[in-house]
Design a protein around this motif. Structure first.
Motif, PDB file in Angstrom:
ATOM      1  N   ASP A 112      51.334  13.705  10.306  1.00 39.46           N
ATOM      2  CA  ASP A 112      51.310  14.596   9.144  1.00 39.46           C
ATOM      3  C   ASP A 112      52.341  15.703   9.338  1.00 39.46           C
ATOM      4  O   ASP A 112      52.018  16.889   9.358  1.00 39.46           O
ATOM      5  N   LEU A 113      53.564  15.301   9.434  1.00 39.08           N
ATOM      6  CA  LEU A 113      54.646  16.216   9.787  1.00 39.08           C
ATOM      7  C   LEU A 113      54.789  17.366   8.800  1.00 39.08           C
ATOM      8  O   LEU A 113      55.022  18.505   9.190  1.00 39.08           O
ATOM      9  N   THR A 114      54.647  17.109   7.518  1.00 39.79           N
ATOM     10  CA  THR A 114      54.903  18.144   6.517  1.00 39.79           C
ATOM     11  C   THR A 114      53.655  18.906   6.091  1.00 39.79           C
ATOM     12  O   THR A 114      53.739  19.770   5.225  1.00 39.79           O
ATOM     13  N   ASP A 115      52.496  18.613   6.700  1.00 41.77           N
ATOM     14  CA  ASP A 115      51.283  19.369   6.371  1.00 41.77           C
ATOM     15  C   ASP A 115      51.391  20.796   6.896  1.00 41.77           C
ATOM     16  O   ASP A 115      52.158  21.089   7.821  1.00 41.77           O
ATOM     17  N   LEU A 116      50.588  21.674   6.318  1.00 41.07           N
ATOM     18  CA  LEU A 116      50.542  23.048   6.816  1.00 41.07           C
ATOM     19  C   LEU A 116      50.011  23.050   8.248  1.00 41.07           C
ATOM     20  O   LEU A 116      49.177  22.223   8.604  1.00 41.07           O
ATOM     21  N   PRO A 117      50.451  23.978   9.062  1.00 40.75           N
ATOM     22  CA  PRO A 117      50.030  24.009  10.472  1.00 40.75           C
ATOM     23  C   PRO A 117      48.645  24.626  10.644  1.00 40.75           C
ATOM     24  O   PRO A 117      48.486  25.694  11.212  1.00 40.75           O
ATOM     25  N   LEU A 118      47.641  23.960  10.147  1.00 41.72           N
ATOM     26  CA  LEU A 118      46.278  24.471  10.236  1.00 41.72           C
ATOM     27  C   LEU A 118      45.386  23.559  11.071  1.00 41.72           C
ATOM     28  O   LEU A 118      44.176  23.698  11.057  1.00 41.72           O
ATOM     29  N   ASP A 119      45.988  22.627  11.795  1.00 42.72           N
ATOM     30  CA  ASP A 119      45.201  21.639  12.523  1.00 42.72           C
ATOM     31  C   ASP A 119      44.834  22.073  13.936  1.00 42.72           C
ATOM     32  O   ASP A 119      43.782  21.737  14.434  1.00 42.72           O
ATOM     33  N   PHE A 120      45.686  22.802  14.603  1.00 43.43           N
ATOM     34  CA  PHE A 120      45.423  23.198  15.987  1.00 43.43           C
ATOM     35  C   PHE A 120      45.764  24.671  16.140  1.00 43.43           C
ATOM     36  O   PHE A 120      46.911  25.065  15.966  1.00 43.43           O
ATOM     37  N   HIS A 121      44.803  25.483  16.443  1.00 43.58           N
ATOM     38  CA  HIS A 121      44.979  26.916  16.659  1.00 43.58           C
ATOM     39  C   HIS A 121      45.834  27.529  15.545  1.00 43.58           C
ATOM     40  O   HIS A 121      46.963  27.977  15.781  1.00 43.58           O
ATOM     41  N   PRO A 122      45.301  27.579  14.324  1.00 41.28           N
ATOM     42  CA  PRO A 122      46.103  28.016  13.183  1.00 41.28           C
ATOM     43  C   PRO A 122      46.621  29.444  13.300  1.00 41.28           C
ATOM     44  O   PRO A 122      47.730  29.741  12.845  1.00 41.28           O
ATOM     45  N   THR A 123      45.862  30.343  13.910  1.00 37.25           N
ATOM     46  CA  THR A 123      46.326  31.726  14.036  1.00 37.25           C
ATOM     47  C   THR A 123      47.618  31.785  14.832  1.00 37.25           C
ATOM     48  O   THR A 123      48.587  32.436  14.425  1.00 37.25           O
ATOM     49  N   ARG A 124      47.646  31.108  15.949  1.00 39.33           N
ATOM     50  CA  ARG A 124      48.851  31.104  16.786  1.00 39.33           C
ATOM     51  C   ARG A 124      50.027  30.473  16.056  1.00 39.33           C
ATOM     52  O   ARG A 124      51.149  30.969  16.115  1.00 39.33           O
ATOM     53  N   VAL A 182      60.123  21.671  11.083  1.00 41.69           N
ATOM     54  CA  VAL A 182      61.106  21.816  12.164  1.00 41.69           C
ATOM     55  C   VAL A 182      60.412  22.184  13.475  1.00 41.69           C
ATOM     56  O   VAL A 182      60.702  21.610  14.530  1.00 41.69           O
ATOM     57  N   ALA A 183      59.480  23.128  13.395  1.00 42.00           N
ATOM     58  CA  ALA A 183      58.762  23.545  14.608  1.00 42.00           C
ATOM     59  C   ALA A 183      57.945  22.401  15.189  1.00 42.00           C
ATOM     60  O   ALA A 183      57.852  22.247  16.411  1.00 42.00           O
ATOM     61  N   ARG A 184      57.362  21.576  14.330  1.00 41.28           N
ATOM     62  CA  ARG A 184      56.571  20.437  14.825  1.00 41.28           C
ATOM     63  C   ARG A 184      57.441  19.404  15.531  1.00 41.28           C
ATOM     64  O   ARG A 184      57.026  18.803  16.510  1.00 41.28           O
ATOM     65  N   VAL A 185      58.634  19.194  15.019  1.00 40.71           N
ATOM     66  CA  VAL A 185      59.534  18.242  15.671  1.00 40.71           C
ATOM     67  C   VAL A 185      59.905  18.747  17.062  1.00 40.71           C
ATOM     68  O   VAL A 185      59.860  18.001  18.038  1.00 40.71           O
ATOM     69  N   TYR A 186      60.276  20.040  17.155  1.00 37.82           N
ATOM     70  CA  TYR A 186      60.608  20.602  18.467  1.00 37.82           C
ATOM     71  C   TYR A 186      59.415  20.532  19.420  1.00 37.82           C
ATOM     72  O   TYR A 186      59.566  20.164  20.588  1.00 37.82           O
TER      73      TYR A 186
END
Length: 189
Positions: free
Chosen positions: A75-87, A147-151
């Motif tokens: 789910d590359l383009t999903d919002l980053p709410l899956d793992f430690h969303p605050t961070r 981009v951050a998820r790819v890195y």
């Protein structure tokens, strides 16, 4: 039972135990009662594993690293709410603020000022190297959250390579494969 014991010995990297048994056996007398036990252990340890060929080992590594990459990029383009969303959200805000410091074209001035101000609200508890890299990449891709998820996925896979190489020095190939699989496929590992 013999196959199970053999697998445990191979996974735990006890190949050196075989050498120790051989050396001790040379010192022991031929009529000793422990000779039968040492022969049984040597037979179990000399059984070949599934990964005895180079092709099987390479295929196992490619499959594990491939599965790990697919899991990470699912789910590359999903919002980053899956793992430690605050961070993750704080890192996104910092990366956006660092990107806005370069004053990219097409973004209103008020948005640039707001983005920079929000980036300064949180104290830096660790170096912002990752956020700097993402902000630099935003210059070429625009502000894309994937981009951050790819890195992160690439760095995670590189970590898996080094973990495998380190574990391979300490235990057998099978043990290193189990450790790397745990690191790559289990969540929060």
């Amino acid at each position: 039972l013999n196959i199970f014991v053999s697998a445990i010995l191979n996974l735990s990297g006890l190949g050196k135990l075989r050498d120790l048994i051989l050396r001790r056996r040379q010192r022991m007398f031929s009529g000793n009662k422990y000779k039968a036990e040492s022969d049984k252990i040597l037979r179990l340890m000399s059984q070949t594993s599934f990964f005895s060929s180079r092709v099987a080992r390479s295929l196992a590594l490619v499959l594990i690293f491939g599965a790990a990459l697919v899991i990470r990029l699912y789910d590359l383009t999903d919002l980053p709410l899956d793992f430690h969303p605050t961070r993750q959200l704080v890192s996104i805000i910092k990366a956006r603020g660092l990107y806005y410091k370069t004053e990219p074209e097409g973004i209103p001035t008020w948005e640039l000022k707001t983005g920079r101000r929000f980036a300064k609200l949180k104290a830096d508890v660790e170096p912002v190297v990752f956020e700097q890299l993402v902000a630099f990449t935003y210059r070429f891709t625009g502000e894309q959250l994937w981009v951050a998820r790819v890195y992160a996925s690439v760095f995670w896979l590189v970590g898996g390579i080094f973990l495998f190489l380190l574990a391979r020095e300490l235990v057998s190939f099978e043990g290193a494969l189990v450790a790397t699989t745990y690191y790559l496929l289990f969540p929060y590992a």
